[in-house]
Design a protein around this motif. Sequence first.
Motif, PDB file in Angstrom:
ATOM      1  N   SER A  69      39.698  46.846  35.184  1.00 57.29           N
ATOM      2  CA  SER A  69      41.047  46.504  34.736  1.00 57.29           C
ATOM      3  C   SER A  69      41.248  44.994  34.611  1.00 57.29           C
ATOM      4  O   SER A  69      41.951  44.540  33.700  1.00 57.29           O
ATOM      5  CB  SER A  69      42.085  47.091  35.703  1.00 57.29           C
ATOM      6  OG  SER A  69      41.854  46.641  37.035  1.00 57.29           O
ATOM      7  N   THR A  70      40.626  44.216  35.500  1.00 55.37           N
ATOM      8  CA  THR A  70      40.667  42.748  35.447  1.00 55.37           C
ATOM      9  C   THR A  70      39.361  42.216  36.038  1.00 55.37           C
ATOM     10  O   THR A  70      38.653  42.947  36.745  1.00 55.37           O
ATOM     11  CB  THR A  70      41.834  42.175  36.286  1.00 55.37           C
ATOM     12  OG1 THR A  70      41.635  42.525  37.660  1.00 55.37           O
ATOM     13  CG2 THR A  70      43.175  42.701  35.792  1.00 55.37           C
ATOM     14  N   ALA A  73      39.492  42.622  39.830  1.00 62.23           N
ATOM     15  CA  ALA A  73      39.276  43.994  40.291  1.00 62.23           C
ATOM     16  C   ALA A  73      37.795  44.352  40.238  1.00 62.23           C
ATOM     17  O   ALA A  73      37.260  45.006  41.143  1.00 62.23           O
ATOM     18  CB  ALA A  73      40.083  44.964  39.431  1.00 62.23           C
ATOM     19  N   VAL A 107      45.206  39.138  39.498  1.00 60.02           N
ATOM     20  CA  VAL A 107      45.338  40.072  38.375  1.00 60.02           C
ATOM     21  C   VAL A 107      45.210  39.352  37.039  1.00 60.02           C
ATOM     22  O   VAL A 107      45.441  39.956  35.988  1.00 60.02           O
ATOM     23  CB  VAL A 107      46.691  40.812  38.435  1.00 60.02           C
ATOM     24  CG1 VAL A 107      46.778  41.657  39.690  1.00 60.02           C
ATOM     25  CG2 VAL A 107      47.859  39.824  38.371  1.00 60.02           C
ATOM     26  N   ASP A 108      44.837  38.084  37.077  1.00 55.41           N
ATOM     27  CA  ASP A 108      44.699  37.328  35.830  1.00 55.41           C
ATOM     28  C   ASP A 108      43.614  37.927  34.954  1.00 55.41           C
ATOM     29  O   ASP A 108      42.554  38.340  35.438  1.00 55.41           O
ATOM     30  CB  ASP A 108      44.353  35.870  36.124  1.00 55.41           C
ATOM     31  CG  ASP A 108      45.528  35.105  36.720  1.00 55.41           C
ATOM     32  OD1 ASP A 108      46.620  35.697  36.811  1.00 55.41           O
ATOM     33  OD2 ASP A 108      45.347  33.930  37.091  1.00 55.41           O
ATOM     34  N   GLU A 109      43.860  37.937  33.658  1.00 55.88           N
ATOM     35  CA  GLU A 109      42.886  38.459  32.709  1.00 55.88           C
ATOM     36  C   GLU A 109      42.014  37.354  32.136  1.00 55.88           C
ATOM     37  O   GLU A 109      41.033  37.619  31.461  1.00 55.88           O
ATOM     38  CB  GLU A 109      43.599  39.199  31.583  1.00 55.88           C
ATOM     39  CG  GLU A 109      44.347  40.439  32.053  1.00 55.88           C
ATOM     40  CD  GLU A 109      45.063  41.146  30.928  1.00 55.88           C
ATOM     41  OE1 GLU A 109      45.526  40.440  29.992  1.00 55.88           O
ATOM     42  OE2 GLU A 109      45.159  42.372  30.962  1.00 55.88           O
TER      43      GLU A 109
END
Length: 220
Positions: A69-70, A73, A107-109
């Motif tokens: 998801s990221t 993660a 949670v940064d992409e």
Amino acid sequence: MTDTSLPDTTPSTSVPTTERVVRTIAETAIEHEQYFGDLDSVVGDGDFGYSLARGFEKLLEGWDDLDRSTPGAFLKRSGMVITSRIGGTSGPIWGTGFLRAGMTAGVDEVITPDRLVAMLRAGVEGIMARGGASLGDKTLLDSLVPFIDALERGFAAGDPPADVLAAAAVACRTAADGTADLVAKRGRAAYTGERSRGSVDAGATALAVLAERLAVVWRS
């Protein structure tokens, strides 16, 4: 101004970039199992290469099931597998590095150079807390910290990412070779005292090998 962002750091491609890095590390660790074990056998119990290879094999076996998801993660899940599958003290140490890096990514992409350095430094802090080691104790920290310092200098100077990583790999190798002058203060090698002087630390050298492979892969 020179673009110092990492390749493939758009939201749609940042996870594949992280996958590429982790997979390169895993495959390189497996490929160098015997070499890492031989290094460890000089003053240790010789199981470092075996433990590292088996752990990363487990990571690759469950590759398709990792959380994508990221980037954070993905790193955290990888760290959990590494911690549970690599034997001895190596699992908690290496797993903690991945976990702390993933936690700092959040949670940064998109992973920027500054965030990358922060992730790596968080990994160092986690390793120090978990293993009780400090710089100069003849551990993987003695090549990891110079590697991160070189990355930070290169990014701050605005150098191209491939050049930054190549220079950091050189710094990592130089520092790893320099551990031959140190006396081990952590792990089984610590029991050998002065006899540990004259041989390089297996973990520090393993990091140098991984850094060099990453530099080659990144440039290609």
